[in-house]
Design a protein around this motif. Structure first.
Motif, PDB file in Angstrom:
ATOM      1  N   GLY A  38       0.787  -1.229   0.000  1.00  0.00           N
ATOM      2  CA  GLY A  38       0.000   0.000   0.000  1.00  0.00           C
ATOM      3  C   GLY A  38       0.815   1.274   0.000  1.00  0.00           C
ATOM      4  N   HIS A 194      -5.166  13.608  -4.253  1.00  0.00           N
ATOM      5  CA  HIS A 194      -6.443  12.923  -4.482  1.00  0.00           C
ATOM      6  C   HIS A 194      -7.643  13.785  -4.104  1.00  0.00           C
ATOM      7  CE1 HIS A 194      -4.629   8.937  -5.268  1.00  0.00           C
ATOM      8  NE2 HIS A 194      -3.706   9.326  -4.401  1.00  0.00           N
ATOM      9  N   THR A 225      -0.921   3.447   3.378  1.00  0.00           N
ATOM     10  CA  THR A 225      -1.244   4.705   2.707  1.00  0.00           C
ATOM     11  C   THR A 225      -2.509   4.572   1.873  1.00  0.00           C
ATOM     12  OG1 THR A 225       1.125   5.133   2.555  1.00  0.00           O
ATOM     13  CG2 THR A 225      -0.313   6.533   1.244  1.00  0.00           C
ATOM     14  N   SER A 226      -2.596   3.506   1.088  1.00  0.00           N
ATOM     15  CA  SER A 226      -3.759   3.338   0.210  1.00  0.00           C
ATOM     16  C   SER A 226      -5.040   3.187   1.031  1.00  0.00           C
ATOM     17  CB  SER A 226      -3.570   2.129  -0.717  1.00  0.00           C
ATOM     18  OG  SER A 226      -3.458   0.934   0.032  1.00  0.00           O
ATOM     19  N   GLU A 227      -4.946   2.534   2.195  1.00  0.00           N
ATOM     20  CA  GLU A 227      -6.122   2.380   3.052  1.00  0.00           C
ATOM     21  C   GLU A 227      -6.511   3.714   3.694  1.00  0.00           C
ATOM     22  OE1 GLU A 227      -5.206  -2.297   4.044  1.00  0.00           O
ATOM     23  OE2 GLU A 227      -4.330  -0.704   5.244  1.00  0.00           O
ATOM     24  N   ILE A 229      -6.124   6.584   2.189  1.00  0.00           N
ATOM     25  CA  ILE A 229      -6.799   7.299   1.095  1.00  0.00           C
ATOM     26  C   ILE A 229      -8.245   6.843   0.981  1.00  0.00           C
ATOM     27  CG2 ILE A 229      -6.823   7.694  -1.402  1.00  0.00           C
ATOM     28  CD1 ILE A 229      -4.560   9.131   0.011  1.00  0.00           C
ATOM     29  N   ASP A 230      -8.472   5.530   1.087  1.00  0.00           N
ATOM     30  CA  ASP A 230      -9.847   5.011   1.045  1.00  0.00           C
ATOM     31  C   ASP A 230     -10.669   5.572   2.203  1.00  0.00           C
ATOM     32  OD1 ASP A 230      -9.242   3.524  -1.185  1.00  0.00           O
ATOM     33  OD2 ASP A 230      -8.982   1.626  -0.097  1.00  0.00           O
ATOM     34  N   TRP A 231     -10.075   5.627   3.379  1.00  0.00           N
ATOM     35  CA  TRP A 231     -10.782   6.114   4.571  1.00  0.00           C
ATOM     36  C   TRP A 231     -11.160   7.587   4.405  1.00  0.00           C
ATOM     37  CZ3 TRP A 231      -8.671   8.317   9.590  1.00  0.00           C
ATOM     38  CH2 TRP A 231      -9.642   8.284  10.609  1.00  0.00           C
ATOM     39  N   ALA A 233     -11.632   9.106   1.613  1.00  0.00           N
ATOM     40  CA  ALA A 233     -12.716   9.172   0.617  1.00  0.00           C
ATOM     41  C   ALA A 233     -14.067   8.918   1.270  1.00  0.00           C
ATOM     42  CB  ALA A 233     -12.455   8.157  -0.495  1.00  0.00           C
ATOM     43  N   LEU A 234     -14.115   7.955   2.193  1.00  0.00           N
ATOM     44  CA  LEU A 234     -15.372   7.647   2.880  1.00  0.00           C
ATOM     45  C   LEU A 234     -15.784   8.779   3.821  1.00  0.00           C
ATOM     46  CD1 LEU A 234     -14.763   3.878   3.724  1.00  0.00           C
ATOM     47  CD2 LEU A 234     -16.394   4.803   2.071  1.00  0.00           C
ATOM     48  N   ALA A 257     -12.228   0.387   6.648  1.00  0.00           N
ATOM     49  CA  ALA A 257     -11.269   0.812   5.628  1.00  0.00           C
ATOM     50  C   ALA A 257      -9.837   0.716   6.130  1.00  0.00           C
ATOM     51  CB  ALA A 257     -11.564   2.247   5.191  1.00  0.00           C
ATOM     52  N   LYS A 260      -8.165  -4.669   8.867  1.00  0.00           N
ATOM     53  CA  LYS A 260      -8.507  -5.695   7.874  1.00  0.00           C
ATOM     54  C   LYS A 260      -8.541  -7.110   8.434  1.00  0.00           C
ATOM     55  CE  LYS A 260      -8.986  -2.557   4.876  1.00  0.00           C
ATOM     56  NZ  LYS A 260      -9.141  -2.471   3.467  1.00  0.00           N
TER      57      LYS A 260
END
Length: 277
Positions: A38, A194, A225-227, A229-231, A233-234, A257, A260
């Motif tokens: 990530g 983003h 990092t990618s998680e 970014i997802d968080w 976004a939510l 998010a 896991k």
């Protein structure tokens, strides 16, 4: 056309990562990239290709992948079937040769970027089986008696999640870089790529919770990092404010998010219960 990587608008590259890419270009060596899942290892190859104006060829490795598949595959089963059916193309063996990613890169009229993604998923002999091909930039096709030599030496970017050690002979032929987990300022810059209009106070509150979560000892999988970014976004889609985020002193809002597995969720729940006693 650029001959050096300088980063892109969509990818925040630290100075040491930029230097590593350019060192691999200068030395004409494969670039071996390691780092937490990530952290943008795969995305790096895509952005380097864009920055340099080169085509990108991707080879995503699985546990069953064999090194020869990156060179070519001979479909003997199809040839046998066609011979039984009396198909004329059976007399030309090249009809049953499928070019792999490295063959495509070697025969390309312009220099390419080749991504060999998650090389550590394959068996331990996989890297050794590619030593000569990546070093000499050539290989032999025994079925057609052809020597395939690279017209232009591609930039080969190899990623690894450190699931297993790579052979020393392979490591000697690579330029190595470990992508450190981004610090607060770098993470903030990544988020701004983003979400350029994200409220500053929401970002600061989210980052504070995120870094506290990563610092918890005993987590089986730290959020990446990618998680994050997802968080973000939510949180943004839900219209949550920094104040709402800060008032929540239990599990992080929309924690699916970030966390896991059930072990980490249970660990965090226990820590929260202990803090409330």
């Amino acid at each position: 056309m650029q001959v050096q990587f300088t980063g892109t608008d969509n990818y925040i590259a630290t100075p040491d990562l930029t230097m590593a890419v350019n060192a691999a270009l200068l030395l004409q060596r494969p670039l071996l990239i390691k780092g937490e899942p990530g952290t943008g290892k795969t995305l790096l190859a895509e952005e380097v290709a864009k920055s340099l104006g080169r085509p990108l060829l991707q080879w995503h490795i699985k546990s069953t992948t064999k090194a020869h598949q990156g060179l070519y595959e001979y479909d003997a089963v199809s040839r046998l079937r066609d011979s039984q059916l009396g198909d004329d193309k059976v007399h030309h063996i090249e009809n049953y040769i499928k070019q792999g990613v490295l063959w495509q890169a070697f025969s390309a009229d312009t220099p390419c970027v080749v991504l060999i993604d998650e090389i550590d998923k394959a068996d331990i002999e996989f890297p050794n089986d590619l030593l000569r091909e990546l070093d000499q930039m050539e290989f032999f096709v025994y079925e057609t008696q052809q020597l395939i030599k690279a017209k232009h030496r591609p930039l080969v970017i190899i990623t690894s999640n450190n699931e297993k050690d790579l052979p020393d002979a392979f490591l000697r032929r690579c330029f190595f870089h470990y992508i450190q987990f981004p610090d607060a300022e770098t993470l903030k810059a990544i988020v701004k790529v983003h979400f350029p209009t994200l409220q500053e106070d929401l970002l600061q509150a989210a980052m504070a919770q995120f870094f506290r979560l990563r610092e918890i000892p005993g987590l089986k999988k730290k959020p990446s990092t990618s998680e994050f970014i997802d968080w973000i976004a939510l949180l943004n889609a839900q219209g949550l404010s920094a104040q709402q985020l800060q008032r929540n002193n239990g599990l992080p809002t929309l924690n699916g998010a970030l966390l896991k597995n059930e072990q980490d969720l249970a660990l965090l729940e226990r820590l929260i219960q202990m803090s409330h006693r």
